[in-house]
Enzyme design. Sequence first.
Site, PDB file in Angstrom:
ATOM      1  N   GLU A  85       0.835  -1.203   0.000  1.00 30.48           N
ATOM      2  CA  GLU A  85       0.000   0.000   0.000  1.00 30.48           C
ATOM      3  C   GLU A  85       0.868   1.251   0.000  1.00 30.48           C
ATOM      4  O   GLU A  85       0.487   2.285  -0.554  1.00 30.48           O
ATOM      5  CB  GLU A  85      -0.928  -0.006   1.221  1.00 30.48           C
ATOM      6  CG  GLU A  85      -2.122   0.934   1.093  1.00 30.48           C
ATOM      7  CD  GLU A  85      -3.161   0.702   2.184  1.00 30.48           C
ATOM      8  OE1 GLU A  85      -4.022  -0.186   2.007  1.00 30.48           O
ATOM      9  OE2 GLU A  85      -3.105   1.398   3.218  1.00 30.48           O
ATOM     10  N   HIS A 113       5.968 -26.884   3.926  1.00 29.78           N
ATOM     11  CA  HIS A 113       5.118 -27.943   3.385  1.00 29.78           C
ATOM     12  C   HIS A 113       4.068 -27.375   2.426  1.00 29.78           C
ATOM     13  O   HIS A 113       3.057 -28.032   2.159  1.00 29.78           O
ATOM     14  CB  HIS A 113       4.458 -28.704   4.532  1.00 29.78           C
ATOM     15  CG  HIS A 113       5.448 -29.351   5.448  1.00 29.78           C
ATOM     16  ND1 HIS A 113       5.927 -30.628   5.253  1.00 29.78           N
ATOM     17  CD2 HIS A 113       6.091 -28.877   6.545  1.00 29.78           C
ATOM     18  CE1 HIS A 113       6.802 -30.924   6.195  1.00 29.78           C
ATOM     19  NE2 HIS A 113       6.921 -29.878   6.991  1.00 29.78           N
ATOM     20  N   LYS A 144     -13.230   2.100  -3.032  1.00 34.84           N
ATOM     21  CA  LYS A 144     -14.364   2.588  -2.241  1.00 34.84           C
ATOM     22  C   LYS A 144     -15.364   3.330  -3.128  1.00 34.84           C
ATOM     23  O   LYS A 144     -16.579   3.144  -3.016  1.00 34.84           O
ATOM     24  CB  LYS A 144     -13.866   3.527  -1.136  1.00 34.84           C
ATOM     25  CG  LYS A 144     -13.028   2.856  -0.055  1.00 34.84           C
ATOM     26  CD  LYS A 144     -12.563   3.900   0.956  1.00 34.84           C
ATOM     27  CE  LYS A 144     -11.653   3.316   2.009  1.00 34.84           C
ATOM     28  NZ  LYS A 144     -11.157   4.355   2.948  1.00 34.84           N
TER      29      LYS A 144
END
Length: 541
Positions: free
Chosen positions: A346, A377, A506
Site C-alpha cells: 500500500e 510444506h 471505495k
Amino acid sequence: MKALVENLKATARETDATDIRAAFAADPNRFSRFSTAFDDLLFDYSKCAVNDRIIDGLEALAKAAKVEEKRDAMFRGDIINITEERAVLHTALRNRSNRPVLVDGKDVMPDVNAVLEAMGKFADDIRSGALKGATGKKITDVVNIGIGGSDLGPVMATLALAPFHDGPRLHFVSNVDGAHIADTLTLLDPETSLFIVASKTFTTIETMTNAATARAFIAGKLGEAAVGHHFAAVSTALDKVGAFGIDAARVFGFWDWVGGRYSIWSAIGLPLMIAIGKENFGRFLDGGHAIDEHFRSAPLRQNIPMLLGLIGFYNRNVLGYPSRAILPYDQRLTRFPAYLQQLDMESNGKGVTLDSQPVEFSTGPVVWGEPGTNGQHAFYQLIHQGTDVIPAEFMIAANGHEKDLRHQHQLLMANCLAQSEALMKGRTLAEAKAQLTSKGMDDAKADKIAPHRVFTGNRPSLTIVYDQLDPFALGRLIALYEHRVFVEGALFNINSFDQWGVELGKELATGLLPVIEGKESAEGHDSSTAGLVAALLKAAR
C-alpha cells in the site's frame, strides 16, 4: 539515479555477485563482514547477492536519492505526504524521549501523551472491572471493529503477544461479509462484551456496517440505554460518534499525520493495550523508538533499516526479482506477513514520482509469506526449484516462551537455518546422483532421476535474529520494516504515505451498491460487470 542503477547491474555481472555459494567458498569471514547487530537484534545479509562493490554502489545510490535528508525531513515533521499535504509522524507516537515534535509550529507531544494516558486509564478500568457493562458485570470480551490499518495491526500484534495477555479475550471483525460479525457474536455474552469501533472519520462503510450490527445486538438484548456502556470508539468525528450513542469520554482520537497502516502505535492500539496492559504497551512503544534512534544515527553500513531497504531495492531493480517472501519462524507472528504486505504494497505500490512523472524503476514487489515450518510444506518447493528467484527473509528468536518445550524450539531453529543454507548451497547434479547411487539405485535410473533432485542454489535470503518475541522485540520489528519501506520509497522517489488505489475501490463500490440493491440499472457499466450483477441478482434469495 538511472545511471547508478545501470552501474550496479554492470558491477553485479562483472563480480558474479549472484554466485553466493562461490562467495562463501572464497571468503571464510563473509558472515562477519556482511552482518550487523543492534543490541540483541542481529541482521545477517551475507546470503544476499552482495559484495563490497555492490554495497559501495548502494551507498552512492542512497546519497544520490537523498535518503538521509528525506529521513530527517520525516522526523522533523515536514510535509512529506505531498498529495494530502500532511506530515508523517507515526514516529511521534512512540517518541519516548519526549523531545518536541513540531507540526505547523506546535509541539504535538503533549497531545500524544494525553491520549496515551487516557488510553491507559480506560484499559486499566476495563481490565480491573472498574468499568462494567450495563448490568454491572465485568467485561470479559472486547471486539475491535475496523478494517485495513485499523484491523491488521491490532490483530497481528495481539496474536504475536499472546503470552502477555492477562486481560479480557480479544476478537476482531473486519470483513463486511456478514459471516464475520455473525460468527463473532455467537461467541459473546452481550452483558460482558465491549465493542471498539475504529474509524477515524466514522464513515468507513465496512466498519460502520459491522458496528450497526453490533449495536443492534446490544440494543436488542439489553435495551437502547445499554449501548453507551458497551461501546468505545477510536475516531476524530465526535459528532458522528455521539449520534451513534458513544460518550465522548470513551472516544480516543489520532491525527491526520498518522496513516492507517502506521497507526498501531496510536489509539488504534487500544485493544492491544487492553490485552497486555499499559506497561507492556509502553515496552512495545520503547521498541519502536529504539529503532527510530538507530535509524537516525547509525552509519549506513551498520544501519539495519537502511541496509534492508537498499537490499530490497537492489533485489527488485538490479537483479529483477519481482517478489519477496516473509518467513517468520515464530507461529505467533502468523499475521506478520499479511501486516507487512499491507505496509509495503500500500505504501510503495505507486507509479508516479513526487514530481508527478512516471516512475523509472520497478516499485514495490509482491510481498507474501507464512510462518515456518508450515510454509515448508506448502510453497518452499517453488522457492527452491521454481523458475523465478524469490528472495527470502527469515526471522527467528533464540528463545521461545514454552520452557518445557525447548526441544521443539531447537527443531524450529534448525529448520530455519537449514532452509537459508539450502537456498544458498543448493545441490549439484553430481551430488544428487551420488546420493541416489549411495542408496542402491543403478546408474541408468539415477541419471534419469537426479535432475529432479537438483537445486540451483544461489537463492538469496537474509535472516533477522532476536532474543525472544516480547513487546519490545515486536516494536522493533515493526519499526524496522516501516523504515525499510520508507527507504525504498525514497529511492523510488514516490509518496509512500497516500493510497489512492484504496480510495478508488471505495468509490466504485459505493456507485455499484444501488445496482446490487436493485434500485438502479446496470446501464453504463461494462458488459462483464452488468452480466455478473444480473447473475447474482437472479440467484439471490
